[in-house]
Design an enzyme around this catalytic site. Structure first.
Site, PDB file in Angstrom:
ATOM      1  N   LEU A  58     -12.659  -5.574   1.270  1.00 40.26           N
ATOM      2  CA  LEU A  58     -12.101  -4.134   1.396  1.00 40.26           C
ATOM      3  C   LEU A  58     -11.118  -4.305   2.478  1.00 40.26           C
ATOM      4  O   LEU A  58     -11.086  -5.081   3.475  1.00 40.26           O
ATOM      5  CB  LEU A  58     -13.062  -3.417   2.053  1.00 40.26           C
ATOM      6  CG  LEU A  58     -14.159  -2.547   1.123  1.00 40.26           C
ATOM      7  CD1 LEU A  58     -15.072  -1.520   2.039  1.00 40.26           C
ATOM      8  CD2 LEU A  58     -13.534  -1.941  -0.080  1.00 40.26           C
ATOM      9  N   GLY A  59      -9.997  -3.602   2.357  1.00 39.27           N
ATOM     10  CA  GLY A  59      -9.006  -3.928   3.688  1.00 39.27           C
ATOM     11  C   GLY A  59      -9.051  -2.447   4.466  1.00 39.27           C
ATOM     12  O   GLY A  59     -10.225  -1.664   4.502  1.00 39.27           O
ATOM     13  N   ASP A  60      -7.926  -2.016   4.959  1.00 40.18           N
ATOM     14  CA  ASP A  60      -7.917  -1.033   5.893  1.00 40.18           C
ATOM     15  C   ASP A  60      -7.881   0.313   5.190  1.00 40.18           C
ATOM     16  O   ASP A  60      -8.521   1.408   5.774  1.00 40.18           O
ATOM     17  CB  ASP A  60      -6.937  -0.801   7.032  1.00 40.18           C
ATOM     18  CG  ASP A  60      -5.872  -1.101   6.434  1.00 40.18           C
ATOM     19  OD1 ASP A  60      -5.548  -1.804   5.158  1.00 40.18           O
ATOM     20  OD2 ASP A  60      -4.619  -0.699   7.119  1.00 40.18           O
TER      21      ASP A  60
ATOM     22  N   THR B 141       0.948  -1.200   0.196  1.00 45.41           N
ATOM     23  CA  THR B 141      -0.133  -0.033   0.009  1.00 45.41           C
ATOM     24  C   THR B 141       0.897   1.286  -0.012  1.00 45.41           C
ATOM     25  O   THR B 141       2.308   1.013   0.379  1.00 45.41           O
ATOM     26  CB  THR B 141      -0.778   0.085   1.276  1.00 45.41           C
ATOM     27  OG1 THR B 141      -1.646  -1.103   1.308  1.00 45.41           O
ATOM     28  CG2 THR B 141      -1.453   1.508   1.413  1.00 45.41           C
TER      29      THR B 141
ATOM     30  N   THR C 223       0.111   0.341   6.573  1.00 44.52           N
ATOM     31  CA  THR C 223       0.336  -0.878   5.395  1.00 44.52           C
ATOM     32  C   THR C 223       0.507  -2.233   6.086  1.00 44.52           C
ATOM     33  O   THR C 223       0.969  -1.940   7.355  1.00 44.52           O
ATOM     34  CB  THR C 223       1.495  -0.717   4.570  1.00 44.52           C
ATOM     35  OG1 THR C 223       2.807  -0.856   5.182  1.00 44.52           O
ATOM     36  CG2 THR C 223       1.623   0.721   4.020  1.00 44.52           C
ATOM     37  N   GLY C 224       0.040  -3.066   5.509  1.00 45.69           N
ATOM     38  CA  GLY C 224       0.002  -4.399   6.124  1.00 45.69           C
ATOM     39  C   GLY C 224      -1.253  -5.167   6.403  1.00 45.69           C
ATOM     40  O   GLY C 224      -2.034  -4.808   5.465  1.00 45.69           O
ATOM     41  N   LEU C 225      -1.519  -5.982   7.075  1.00 52.21           N
ATOM     42  CA  LEU C 225      -2.517  -6.894   7.076  1.00 52.21           C
ATOM     43  C   LEU C 225      -3.832  -6.023   7.462  1.00 52.21           C
ATOM     44  O   LEU C 225      -3.866  -5.723   8.626  1.00 52.21           O
ATOM     45  CB  LEU C 225      -2.466  -8.017   7.959  1.00 52.21           C
ATOM     46  CG  LEU C 225      -3.776  -9.056   8.071  1.00 52.21           C
ATOM     47  CD1 LEU C 225      -3.998  -9.580   6.777  1.00 52.21           C
ATOM     48  CD2 LEU C 225      -3.611 -10.259   8.962  1.00 52.21           C
ATOM     49  N   GLY C 226      -4.483  -5.456   6.351  1.00 45.89           N
ATOM     50  CA  GLY C 226      -5.617  -4.515   6.759  1.00 45.89           C
ATOM     51  C   GLY C 226      -6.342  -4.972   7.719  1.00 45.89           C
ATOM     52  O   GLY C 226      -7.233  -4.244   8.527  1.00 45.89           O
TER      53      GLY C 226
HETATM   54  N1  ASP Z   1      -3.341  -2.715   4.093  1.00 44.81           N
HETATM   55  C1  ASP Z   1      -3.390  -3.361   2.745  1.00 44.81           C
HETATM   56  C2  ASP Z   1      -4.897  -4.201   2.875  1.00 44.81           C
HETATM   57  O1  ASP Z   1      -5.075  -4.931   3.780  1.00 44.81           O
HETATM   58  C3  ASP Z   1      -2.462  -4.156   2.217  1.00 44.81           C
HETATM   59  C4  ASP Z   1      -0.946  -3.792   2.644  1.00 44.81           C
HETATM   60  O2  ASP Z   1      -0.844  -2.699   2.948  1.00 44.81           O
HETATM   61  O3  ASP Z   1      -0.095  -4.710   2.607  1.00 44.81           O
HETATM   62  O4  ASP Z   1      -5.355  -3.812   1.515  1.00 44.81           O
END
Ligand code: ASP
Length: 313
Positions: free
Chosen positions: A194-196, A165, A216-219
């Site tokens: 939808l993510g975060d 992201t 960024t990461g696991l939304g």
């Molecule tokens: N946060 C983003 C999502 O979950 C992906 C990411 O940043 O790795 O869609």
């Protein structure tokens, strides 16, 4: 005046700083910076070149928030438009709403004359085809025809390598703070996920009085913990940006359930102090003040959080 970004924001940070130097607003700066990342086909987690969902469709999410009045705009599952961040901004400026998704978001994008485009590049299509080849042939053949997708989403999704992201935070000469987030979300996600990133308070939050944060990461983790809003709220309660970021990471560590993975946060306090946080073994963010000639890369503060993926509880 300062712009803070995730490392993949390098292609846009100078343009964002130029906007501030020319007297532009933090909102203009964030939009300008993110548009360049959305245009970069080599960045496989944002805009053009973004990796598709399990059916091969690129679905984009983005949000923007202005810290003076906490007005915000966002889009989710947007297909066929090159700059979700600009559509999100127009949601903030033209509608009484905050978030539009899917067909409604696309209708609005058409209405405002947003740039259309094919987002799936040859490279991204090839990466998708490589993953499809891991499926049993019968399953792969039936995916488009209404077969169950859920088992295959879990099978194809990799908690570390499937994501990315872009985050931008900016503070302009008037003290306005803005945060923006744009992503294609998880590779091989379930359609409609939808993510975060498009969710205000989860993937991004800005409040001129205290500062801003973006993830960024696991939304799914940031949604469940209200991560960006938490960090800003901890600053409101009196913590420094460093303390607030580390407390926010500890909140993620306290989540239960069976999908816990990576999280990265960038933050900025109202005095213009940048900070970055991660639970990965290494990770950097960038920032650039108006008087600097190039961005500075900074190590994020590490906090260990527990990890778990699907089968082990
Ligand atoms: N946060 C983003 C999502 O979950 C992906 C990411 O940043 O790795 O869609």
């Amino acid at each position: 005046m300062i712009v803070v970004a995730s490392r993949n924001g390098r292609v846009g940070i100078l343009a964002a700083v130029e906007v501030l130097r020319a007297g532009g607003s933090a909102v203009d700066a964030v939009e300008a910076g993110i548009r360049l990342v959305e245009d970069n086909p080599e960045e496989h987690s944002v805009g053009l070149g973004g990796l598709p969902n399990i059916l091969g469709d690129v679905e984009l999410d983005a949000s923007i928030m202005r810290g003076s009045d906490r007005m915000a705009g966002a889009v989710g599952c947007l297909r066929g438009y090159r700059h979700p961040i600009s559509v999100a901004r127009q949601v903030m400026e033209r509608l009484p709403h905050v978030l539009l998704v899917g067909a409604g978001a696309e209708r609005f994008a058409a209405e405002i004359g947003a740039d259309r485009g094919e987002l799936l590049t040859e490279e991204a299509r090839r990466m998708w085809a490589e993953k499809q080849a891991l499926l049993p042939p019968e399953a792969a053949a039936n995916l488009q025809d209404g077969a169950d997708l859920a088992p295959w989403v879990a099978y194809l999704t990799d908690p570390v390598r499937s994501r990315g992201t872009v985050n931008f935070l900016a503070q302009d000469a008037r003290g306005e703070i803005c945060c923006g987030v744009s992503t294609s979300g998880w590779f091989n996600k379930y359609p409609g996920r939808l993510g975060d990133s498009p969710l205000i308070g989860a993937g991004g939050y800005a409040d001129n009085r205290y500062g801003a944060a973006a993830c960024t990461g696991l939304g799914e983790m940031a949604i469940r913990a209200g991560t960006a809003r938490s960090l800003v709220l901890y600053m409101k309660m009196g913590m420094s940006v460093q303390e607030a970021g580390q407390q926010t990471m500890r909140d993620l560590d306290e989540l239960g359930g069976n999908y816990l993975s990576d999280m990265n946060i960038i933050a900025l306090d109202a005095q213009g102090t940048p900070a970055g946080f991660t639970n990965e073994s290494e990770g950097k963010f960038i920032y650039m003040r108006a008087e600097m000639s190039e961005p500075q890369e900074v190590e994020r503060t590490f906090t260990a959080t527990r990890r778990r993926w699907a089968e082990t509880l």
